[in-house]
Scaffold this motif. Structure first.
Motif, PDB file in Angstrom:
ATOM      1  N   GLY A  41       0.782  -1.241   0.000  1.00  0.00           N
ATOM      2  CA  GLY A  41       0.000   0.000   0.000  1.00  0.00           C
ATOM      3  C   GLY A  41       0.802   1.273   0.000  1.00  0.00           C
ATOM      4  O   GLY A  41       0.282   2.340   0.352  1.00  0.00           O
ATOM      5  N   ARG A  72       0.018  -0.499  -4.661  1.00  0.00           N
ATOM      6  CA  ARG A  72      -1.259   0.215  -4.767  1.00  0.00           C
ATOM      7  C   ARG A  72      -1.307   1.245  -3.645  1.00  0.00           C
ATOM      8  O   ARG A  72      -1.958   1.055  -2.618  1.00  0.00           O
ATOM      9  CB  ARG A  72      -2.436  -0.762  -4.685  1.00  0.00           C
ATOM     10  CG  ARG A  72      -2.505  -1.704  -5.884  1.00  0.00           C
ATOM     11  CD  ARG A  72      -3.622  -2.711  -5.771  1.00  0.00           C
ATOM     12  NE  ARG A  72      -3.661  -3.565  -6.946  1.00  0.00           N
ATOM     13  CZ  ARG A  72      -4.624  -3.531  -7.875  1.00  0.00           C
ATOM     14  NH1 ARG A  72      -5.639  -2.701  -7.764  1.00  0.00           N
ATOM     15  NH2 ARG A  72      -4.579  -4.347  -8.915  1.00  0.00           N
ATOM     16  N   GLY A  77      -2.256   2.866   3.152  1.00  0.00           N
ATOM     17  CA  GLY A  77      -2.355   1.422   2.976  1.00  0.00           C
ATOM     18  C   GLY A  77      -3.771   0.884   2.879  1.00  0.00           C
ATOM     19  O   GLY A  77      -3.973  -0.299   2.596  1.00  0.00           O
ATOM     20  N   ALA A  80      -4.878  -0.641  -0.647  1.00  0.00           N
ATOM     21  CA  ALA A  80      -4.352  -1.989  -0.864  1.00  0.00           C
ATOM     22  C   ALA A  80      -5.069  -3.006   0.016  1.00  0.00           C
ATOM     23  O   ALA A  80      -5.400  -4.113  -0.426  1.00  0.00           O
ATOM     24  CB  ALA A  80      -2.851  -2.009  -0.576  1.00  0.00           C
TER      25      ALA A  80
END
Length: 327
Positions: A41, A72, A77, A80
């Protein structure tokens, strides 16, 4: 509890866990039969990314299948995590997490559940301390000097972090609370701009990982006063810990772990965890991560689950006492 007693307790727990239904370490047949993805993330180059790529490279060699790191980034985070939580619980999509995973629950708690509610803990990979650093113009030589200055001048000192409710923020908030000082928090969008403004004197101080900070400390652009971990950093062994200077027992810092979606078969979680521990204990992996200031942990699923619960309780208390928000 003595070290011997603790070891006996750990062994007893491990034996009990292996005797429980579903606790078999038998490999899931044919896994992996296709590429495995570790979703991170945060952007490339950070602690979670480096640890994930190091593990992915070795797992790929062990499994004879590609292990892809999928960055991602966004929302500390959470983007993700949401993606992985919605992925099939088949072991082919894993999530790399950092403390934000439990801190977000403390700042924006859900009505029920736990940090494990949508996931199955697999293994904690490693931990890294944070360096407490000041601009040399602040004029302090030690962490004791900094605390004394902050007590003389409440809210006069400013500290930069990568963002509100980040581990950097909470670590400094905990330090401030326990030493009885008040400082002004200046949140940034990322560690790099926070570091640059500390170097430029826009803010008085900041926190960062040893690997991120090493060049600036060695060049004299920032002065390192202490590390937040329970032991000194191998990258900067001359820098004392907060614990040995102003707050005995103080420990905080960054960590990286791996989760699988909730519902992943227990035997598969254990297989993946065992394979991660196998590659994490390789001397080449340890050396590579130590160069980044990371100490390898390589815990079992049970150990990582317990650690996450302890982290949530701990930082929820800090958030409440310090009035920390995500804004």
């Amino acid at each position: 509890m003595s070290q011997c007693s603790r070891l006996s307790h750990v062994v007893a727990v491990a034996v009990l866990a292996m005797s429980l239904p579903g606790a078999s370490y038998a490999a899931a047949p044919g896994f992996p039969a296709k590429p495995v993805r570790i979703v991170v993330g945060w952007p490339p180059g950070g602690l979670a990314d480096i640890a994930s790529r190091t593990v992915a490279e070795q797992l790929a060699a062990l499994w004879k299948q590609p292990v892809i790191v999928d960055n991602r980034a966004g929302a500390s985070g959470a983007i993700a995590a949401d993606f992985v939580a919605r992925s099939p619980a088949d072991g082919y999509t894993l999530l790399a997490i950092m403390p934000d995973h439990v801190i977000l629950r403390a700042v924006q708690p859900k009505p029920a559940g736990s940090p494990n509610a949508d996931f199955a803990p697999v293994s904690q990979l490693g931990i890294a301390p944070l360096l407490v650093m000041v601009n040399p113009k602040v004029g302090v030589e030690t962490i004791q000097d900094l605390v004394a200055l902050a007590k003389r001048k409440p809210n006069a000192l400013t500290y930069a972090t990568p963002g509100a409710a980040s581990m950097h923020h909470l670590s400094q908030a905990l330090l401030n609370s326990q030493t009885g000082v008040q400082m002004m928090h200046i949140p940034y969008k990322g560690g790099a701009p926070a570091m640059m403004d500390a170097i430029g004197g826009v803010v008085d101080m900041t926190l960062g990982s040893p690997a991120q900070s090493l060049a600036y400390v060695q060049s004299g652009k920032l002065k390192a006063l202490a590390v937040t971990s329970s032991k000194r950093s191998a990258l900067l062994p001359e820098i004392p810990t907060v614990s040995e200077t102003v707050l005995p027992g103080f420990a905080a810092g960054l960590w990286v772990g791996v989760l699988a979606p909730a519902g992943t078969p227990d035997a598969l979680v254990r297989q993946i965890g065992a394979d991660i521990r196998k590659v994490m204990t390789q001397s080449s992996v340890r050396s590579k991560l130590q160069e980044q200031g990371v100490d390898v942990v390589a815990s079992t699923p049970e150990q990582f689950s317990a650690f996450m619960r302890e982290e949530e309780v701990r930082w929820t208390e800090v958030v409440k006492k310090a009035g920390v928000t995500a804004n």
